[in-house]
Motif scaffolding. Sequence first.
Motif, PDB file in Angstrom:
ATOM      1  N   PHE A  72       0.842  -1.203   0.000  1.00 13.41           N
ATOM      2  CA  PHE A  72       0.000   0.000   0.000  1.00 13.41           C
ATOM      3  C   PHE A  72       0.877   1.253   0.000  1.00 13.41           C
ATOM      4  O   PHE A  72       0.635   2.207  -0.759  1.00 13.41           O
ATOM      5  N   ARG A  73       1.882   1.240   0.810  1.00  7.81           N
ATOM      6  CA  ARG A  73       2.806   2.373   0.883  1.00  7.81           C
ATOM      7  C   ARG A  73       3.525   2.577  -0.461  1.00  7.81           C
ATOM      8  O   ARG A  73       3.649   3.705  -0.942  1.00  7.81           O
ATOM      9  N   HIS A  74       3.979   1.478  -1.042  1.00 12.76           N
ATOM     10  CA  HIS A  74       4.625   1.536  -2.355  1.00 12.76           C
ATOM     11  C   HIS A  74       3.701   2.149  -3.399  1.00 12.76           C
ATOM     12  O   HIS A  74       4.114   3.016  -4.186  1.00 12.76           O
ATOM     13  N   ASN A  75       2.453   1.709  -3.427  1.00  9.22           N
ATOM     14  CA  ASN A  75       1.513   2.193  -4.436  1.00  9.22           C
ATOM     15  C   ASN A  75       1.195   3.666  -4.233  1.00  9.22           C
ATOM     16  O   ASN A  75       1.007   4.405  -5.220  1.00  9.22           O
ATOM     17  N   TYR A  76       1.113   4.111  -2.982  1.00  5.61           N
ATOM     18  CA  TYR A  76       0.871   5.534  -2.741  1.00  5.61           C
ATOM     19  C   TYR A  76       2.017   6.382  -3.288  1.00  5.61           C
ATOM     20  O   TYR A  76       1.789   7.381  -3.981  1.00  5.61           O
ATOM     21  N   LEU A  77       3.236   5.981  -2.989  1.00  8.71           N
ATOM     22  CA  LEU A  77       4.385   6.734  -3.473  1.00  8.71           C
ATOM     23  C   LEU A  77       4.441   6.736  -4.997  1.00  8.71           C
ATOM     24  O   LEU A  77       4.782   7.752  -5.621  1.00  8.71           O
ATOM     25  N   LEU A  78       4.094   5.615  -5.615  1.00  6.74           N
ATOM     26  CA  LEU A  78       4.074   5.528  -7.071  1.00  6.74           C
ATOM     27  C   LEU A  78       3.012   6.462  -7.647  1.00  6.74           C
ATOM     28  O   LEU A  78       3.258   7.179  -8.626  1.00  6.74           O
ATOM     29  N   MET A 137      -5.894   2.290  -7.479  1.00  5.29           N
ATOM     30  CA  MET A 137      -4.493   1.970  -7.742  1.00  5.29           C
ATOM     31  C   MET A 137      -3.688   1.815  -6.449  1.00  5.29           C
ATOM     32  O   MET A 137      -2.674   1.113  -6.437  1.00  5.29           O
ATOM     33  N   LEU A 138      -4.127   2.449  -5.366  1.00  5.44           N
ATOM     34  CA  LEU A 138      -3.425   2.289  -4.093  1.00  5.44           C
ATOM     35  C   LEU A 138      -3.467   0.850  -3.609  1.00  5.44           C
ATOM     36  O   LEU A 138      -2.593   0.412  -2.859  1.00  5.44           O
ATOM     37  N   TYR A 139      -4.482   0.113  -4.053  1.00 12.33           N
ATOM     38  CA  TYR A 139      -4.677  -1.258  -3.589  1.00 12.33           C
ATOM     39  C   TYR A 139      -4.109  -2.269  -4.582  1.00 12.33           C
ATOM     40  O   TYR A 139      -4.290  -3.473  -4.425  1.00 12.33           O
TER      41      TYR A 139
END
Length: 355
Positions: A13-19, A212-214
């Motif tokens: 989740f953290r990775h997707n937020y940063l992306l 996309m965050l998920y």
Amino acid sequence: MRPLIAHVRLDHFRHNYLLARQRHGGRALAVVKANAYGHGAVRCAQAVADIADGFAVACLEEALQLRAGGITGPILLLEGVFEAAELAEVQAHDLWLVVQSREQLEMLLAAPADKPYRVWLKMDSGMHRAGFFPADYAAAYQRLLQSGKVDAIVKMTHFARADEPGCDATDAQIAAFNAATAGLEGDVSVANSAGIMIHERAHRDWGRPGIMLYGSSPLPDGHPSAAGLKPVMRLSTRIFGVRELGVGEPVGYGASFVTTRPTRVGLMACGYADGYPRLASTGSPVLIDGANSQVIGRVSMDMMTVDLTDLPQAGVGSEVELWGDTISVNDVAAKAGTISYELLCNVKRAHFVYG
């Protein structure tokens, strides 16, 4: 205990937020409405609280859950308030709110304000669900500005068809929005997940990434803009029964599946009461001990059956990935004639494990 596990990978989740924020540029509200699309709103928000520019939820109740969970950053109410009494809670908990109708505008203008509101003023640029029509937008903006009750107005709209590459509807919405907001000061927010992923003209001050965050893409399968997303939820269960059937034997309710060869049938603990879609019956993909197979027969309330015929090593205790790292939740959704959002939001009776 029943072996249905929803493993929520907060690092994904953290990775997707940063992306999402990197692709959009500027700032990004992490959309965690509907219990973070079924993943657990408080836990997901806590996982990015140190890096997120803010959060977006549907309503006051969801915002208060985040505040109770220790989330101190900005929280936007995407649906605004439903009655004037909620505005006191908005002020007490330092919430931001969308104003998307004349009724909400009048509520705010009539309400006492111990401190100014942060308003996101929504335009209906073509979706025709909520927001001020372009011709009425500037007047609503000026009334808010002149009231002395707001410290900033973020101009926003929402796309109806951003997830359809090549469709000109999004460009038309952007053009309508730009024309109606020309000369009005303030930050701008127009991009949802699909807007962030493929519509660079929609990249403004604030992005609003959701699905996309998920780790699920709103775009058609194989679209290159989905590269880099990591699925956050892995839903798995285990086989707890096996039976051998001959040719011509029915499996499950309504005999919708009849064997055409000697068949090993695995029984697993998951059904439509757990959120697995009933319409995704025979042919829906699963991964059994790392090998591909499929659901056979109708999905029942608490159980479903899978084909073990070509998997002699599989049996009682074998793990089944229903969606996650190998089985795409989009593929399961397509089999059911729906979208990943619905599947993820509907998971229940599973043991949620975070890590």
